[in-house]
Design an enzyme around this catalytic site. Sequence first.
Site, PDB file in Angstrom:
ATOM      1  N   TYR A 102      46.534  28.197  18.097  1.00 37.63           N
ATOM      2  CA  TYR A 102      45.775  27.563  17.021  1.00 37.63           C
ATOM      3  C   TYR A 102      44.283  27.902  17.218  1.00 37.63           C
ATOM      4  CZ  TYR A 102      43.389  23.814  14.548  1.00 37.63           C
ATOM      5  OH  TYR A 102      42.545  23.109  13.745  1.00 37.63           O
ATOM      6  N   LYS A 198      49.992  16.317  12.157  1.00 37.69           N
ATOM      7  CA  LYS A 198      50.939  17.196  11.479  1.00 37.69           C
ATOM      8  C   LYS A 198      52.283  16.492  11.286  1.00 37.69           C
ATOM      9  CE  LYS A 198      47.373  19.901  12.000  1.00 37.69           C
ATOM     10  NZ  LYS A 198      47.232  20.883  13.065  1.00 37.69           N
TER      11      LYS A 198
HETATM   12  C1  LIG Z   1      46.234  21.275  13.953  1.00 38.26           C
HETATM   13  C2  LIG Z   1      46.592  21.766  15.305  1.00 38.26           C
HETATM   14  C3  LIG Z   1      45.863  21.360  16.420  1.00 38.26           C
HETATM   15  C4  LIG Z   1      44.633  20.462  16.315  1.00 38.26           C
HETATM   16  O1  LIG Z   1      44.957  19.200  15.893  1.00 38.26           O
HETATM   17  P1  LIG Z   1      43.946  18.249  15.029  1.00 38.26           P
HETATM   18  O2  LIG Z   1      44.721  17.023  14.858  1.00 38.26           O
HETATM   19  O3  LIG Z   1      43.646  18.991  13.763  1.00 38.26           O
HETATM   20  O4  LIG Z   1      42.710  18.087  15.860  1.00 38.26           O
HETATM   21  C5  LIG Z   1      46.287  21.799  17.668  1.00 38.26           C
HETATM   22  N1  LIG Z   1      47.360  22.620  17.795  1.00 38.26           N
HETATM   23  C6  LIG Z   1      48.062  23.047  16.730  1.00 38.26           C
HETATM   24  C7  LIG Z   1      49.239  23.936  16.935  1.00 38.26           C
HETATM   25  C8  LIG Z   1      47.702  22.632  15.450  1.00 38.26           C
HETATM   26  O5  LIG Z   1      48.402  23.075  14.401  1.00 38.26           O
END
Ligand SMILES: *Cc1c(COP(=O)(O)O)cnc(C)c1O
Length: 383
Positions: A102, A198
């Site tokens: 990411y 997510k």
């Molecule tokens: C979105 C995401 C993050 C970061 O998370 P946030 O809640 O946006 O700070 C870390 N790892 C992955 C794989 C992500 O998709």
Amino acid sequence: MERGLNTRCLHLEETEGKTENYGALSYPIYQTATYAHPGVGQSTGYDYSRLQNPTREHLEKTVANLEGGTDAFALSTGMAAITLLMEIFKPGDHIIAEADLYGGSIRLFDNVSKKNNYEFTYVNCSKDDIEGSIKENTKAIYIETPTNPMMNVSDIEKIAAIAKKHNCILIVDNTFLSPYFQNPLKLGADVVIHSGTKFLGGHNDTLAGFIVTNNKEIQEKLRFLIKTTGAGLAPFDSWLILRGIKTLGLRMEQSQKNAIRIANWLKTQKIVTKVFYPGLPEHPGHEIIKKQARGFGSMITFNVDSREHALKILENVRMIKFAESLGGVETLITYPTTQTHADVPEEVRLRNGITPCTLRMSTGIEDSDDLIYELENAFKGLE
Ligand SMILES: *Cc1c(COP(=O)(O)O)cnc(C)c1O
């Protein structure tokens, strides 16, 4: 007998048979900063919400249970979780990290963690020689599988064995599959990371992050660090994530069903040059993901034949939103080059396969007929 995941998304066994909180089925939001002490030298178990809060604790126990960890930490965002985790290392430590992480994680490592004198080596963990990159000061291997956004799959058990052999820890960002489909701790990992924003939250309505571990030493360090640095998840957000988790299984199944149909539909489109979805039998990681996970997830990356066509698709979508993020009930499409991975240097992006023709989709839980109809319209005339 261990209960099924759908049951564990709803019930914590240790609180059953009791009617705490007046029997409320929805765990109460303890919207309090501090707690009165019954007497000098006494505590209700809660002293101050930076350290602990009952709503956050209930969420942490739920997530620890789903991942098979001994403890979990709920933080304000996924990045706050990764930032906190980085505090367990010390200057001079070396970390091997997946090259196709990411974008925010790469930004953190290269611009913040390096300031602490940490050293990073990026490798493609699905095919490069990880062991060859291990040095005397290597303390951790940090991976994602599948990776964001190129959907590379790496073998967690194999990498865990390399980590054990060289006395370092394996950290797995499990955001893309969620604990419903994959449990890295059970495959030998030491720490699991989630962006709770997510799939765990699942409704595109709040941010959260998790660290889960079954390593007592790391657990103690993190308990001290969360109290000291203060990015613990707020009570209301903890409640939102708890509510989201109740339907995790249903959402994962429905969005995966949509992803499989869309991945196969994309393959029939003339302008689509490549589909990266580990549920497709021709995906190079298909057999590994089948071995280590219970599903393929709902993230699809694909390339079209030109940058113009990629941008046109983003302009043409209406019901599907052109937006960052993923894992929610609504289908989203994003453009890694200028969005999620904009801060990753262009040469690194291209080396990882992220081109100006690359689009990433997170399929939601809509009716698949409507998603296909929407995509047919967005692709119309692009030939
Ligand atoms: C979105 C995401 C993050 C970061 O998370 P946030 O809640 O946006 O700070 C870390 N790892 C992955 C794989 C992500 O998709």
